[in-house]
Design an enzyme around this catalytic site. Structure first.
Site, mmCIF file in Angstrom:
data_model
loop_
_atom_site.group_PDB
_atom_site.id
_atom_site.type_symbol
_atom_site.label_atom_id
_atom_site.label_comp_id
_atom_site.label_asym_id
_atom_site.label_seq_id
_atom_site.Cartn_x
_atom_site.Cartn_y
_atom_site.Cartn_z
ATOM 1 C CE LYS A 217 134.335 53.958 -13.234
ATOM 2 N NZ LYS A 217 135.317 55.026 -12.970
ATOM 3 C CG ASP B 147 137.174 63.677 -20.466
ATOM 4 O OD1 ASP B 147 136.727 62.941 -19.565
ATOM 5 O OD2 ASP B 147 137.575 64.844 -20.262
ATOM 6 C CG ASP C 222 132.526 57.167 -13.581
ATOM 7 O OD1 ASP C 222 131.893 56.974 -12.524
ATOM 8 O OD2 ASP C 222 133.749 57.397 -13.606
ATOM 9 C CB CYS D 216 134.057 58.623 -7.139
ATOM 10 S SG CYS D 216 134.587 60.202 -7.813
#
Length: 449
Positions: free
Chosen positions: A223, A241, A298, A348
């Site tokens: 993304k 991250d 996300d 997800c």
């Protein structure tokens, strides 16, 4: 989770259907074109030549009408007439999932093999979905799922001797149950293998050239690189991250795709808000409040939408552990967002607790946020049960793979099917996913305690 709104029997039936769908791969392989380096048409032509050359496959490649940078390749399967061999290899569940999506078997994924397996043998490959097979076993009678046949590149002895550090392909799949092209090293600067809903997220975020954008949980960078490409690599994309190997992967992907606007940091998103104004961090995390035009969260989640997943190994404790972390990250995101800025939240997974309940919580906790309609709207609307109005549910996107019967695709059926029917199927028969889009209509600065 779903029970309250559907009634017990209906909920159980839905859950069974869903688990069945999750154990099969989506009916299309989705690749995103790196539009920063080439046009979609040019890459589509190159891909067609490449697939013909590599796999001898002449399957149609479709450009998605609502996601202009996305190409779809139909997956052929499940193929039922593959003859199972005497020589067997057992692979771990994760490796098995990759094989169902077109990968070959790499040596580290092989858990056991028949004692007589030599290089060049035709081998039947099975997935150990319960994780019970012992490494190096010569046979396995536990629960296993047939994935297809392949040619062994190494002998059993070489694989399990413990002396050689084999890392490459161990079994080259020649007759997989699901036939889809392996994208290992296929046009790596022009293509990014991504699930369909993951490409939708970035279009919903709608990044513009010159903006400063934060991708809070960014690895492996699908993304992030999509954001940079849609901005024509103009502006600044900050990717965070907290695992350093994953940050390396983001940097590698940015380099491979020729994108210069991405800056990736190994940093915990929950600590990304700068609390003291004393020292300047020169554009590195933590960041000043209200310093980003758009933010993508996300979020880490239970991953219950991933496909294929044959090993249903979730515990209730694990599934419920994500909600507090998601809220921590969300709170930081709201504070880092400029007034007038856009925040997109995605997962997800398919649970109510990590999706619609989080939206209801966010709207109550942060009066400065408003839910926004999404463009493009490809998934279905949100699920009832979290106290959101019908209007609000319509503004969400939920991809639920169990809404369509599992397809059975072979070369003959591909010749007869209409393109619009294939697109419809690709939009429905994908991974489970959820997207919510918010706008921050006023500053949070003055209201902070």
């Amino acid at each position: 989770m779903i029970v309250s709104t559907l009634g017990k029997q209906e909920a159980e039936r839905k859950f069974e259907t869903l688990l069945n769908h999750l154990s099969h791969p989506p009916s299309f392989t989705t690749v995103r074109v790196n539009t920063h380096l080439a046009s979609v048409q040019h890459v589509k032509n190159m891909l067609s030549d490449e697939l013909q050359k590599l796999n001898g496959l002449s399957v149609p490649i479709l450009q998605h009408p609502d996601l202009q940078d996305v190409l779809l390749i139909p997956v052929i399967g499940p193929r039922k007439n593959i003859k199972q061999q005497q020589c067997e290899a057992i692979v771990g569940a994760q490796c098995g999932n990759a094989v169902l999506r077109g990968a070959h078997v790499y040596v580290p994924g092989i858990v056991s093999a028949s004692k007589f397996m030599k290089a060049g043998d035709v081998v039947s490959v099975y997935s150990d979905i319960t994780g019970k097979c012992k490494k190096g076993a010569k046979e396995f009678d536990g629960t296993k799922v047939f994935l297809g046949n392949g040619l062994s590149e190494s002998s059993r002895k070489e694989i399990f001797s413990g002396l050689s550090d084999l890392k490459g392909i161990g079994i080259r799949m020649t007759e997989p149950v699901y036939l889809s092209p392996s994208f290992d090293n296929v046009l790596p600067s022009y293509l990014f293998l991504q699930n369909l809903p993951s490409t939708v997220v970035t279009h919903v975020l709608d990044p513009q050239p010159g903006e400063r954008i934060l991708d809070m949980c960014a690895a492996p960078g699908g993304k992030t690189t999509h954001i940079a490409a849609l901005m024509h690599d103009q502006g600044e994309v900050i990717a965070l991250d907290k695992i350093s190997n994953k940050v390396k992967k983001i940097k590698q992907n940015a380099l491979l795709l020729g994108l210069n606007s991405i800056r990736a940091f190994c940093f915990d998103g929950t600590k990304a808000l700068k609390l003291d104004m004393v020292k300047d961090t020169e554009g590195e995390p933590p960041f000043l409040p209200e310093s980003f035009d758009r933010i993508l969260l996300d979020a880490p989640c239970s991953g219950m939408g991933q496909r294929p997943n044959m090993a249903c190994a979730w515990t209730l404790k694990e599934v419920t552990s994500y909600q507090p972390l998601q809220r921590k990250l969300f709170t930081v995101a709201v504070k880092l967002l400029k007034p007038g800025g856009v925040l997109v939240y995605s997962t997800c997974t398919i649970t109510l607790a990590e999706n619609e309940e989080q939206v209801a919580w966010a709207l109550t906790t942060f009066p400065c946020l408003q839910l926004q309609p999404q463009e493009p709207q490809i998934g279905g609307e949100g699920m009832m049960g979290a106290g959101l109005s019908f209007e609000q549910l319509k503004q969400l996107q939920r991809f639920d793979p169990s809404v369509v019967p599992l397809p059975d695709t072979d070369f003959d059926s591909l010749r007869e099917v209409k393109v619009e029917d294939m697109i419809w199927l690709a939009n429905k028969d994908c991974i489970g996913f959820f997207i919510a889009k918010f706008i921050k209509w006023k500053s949070t600065q003055e209201t902070d305690p």
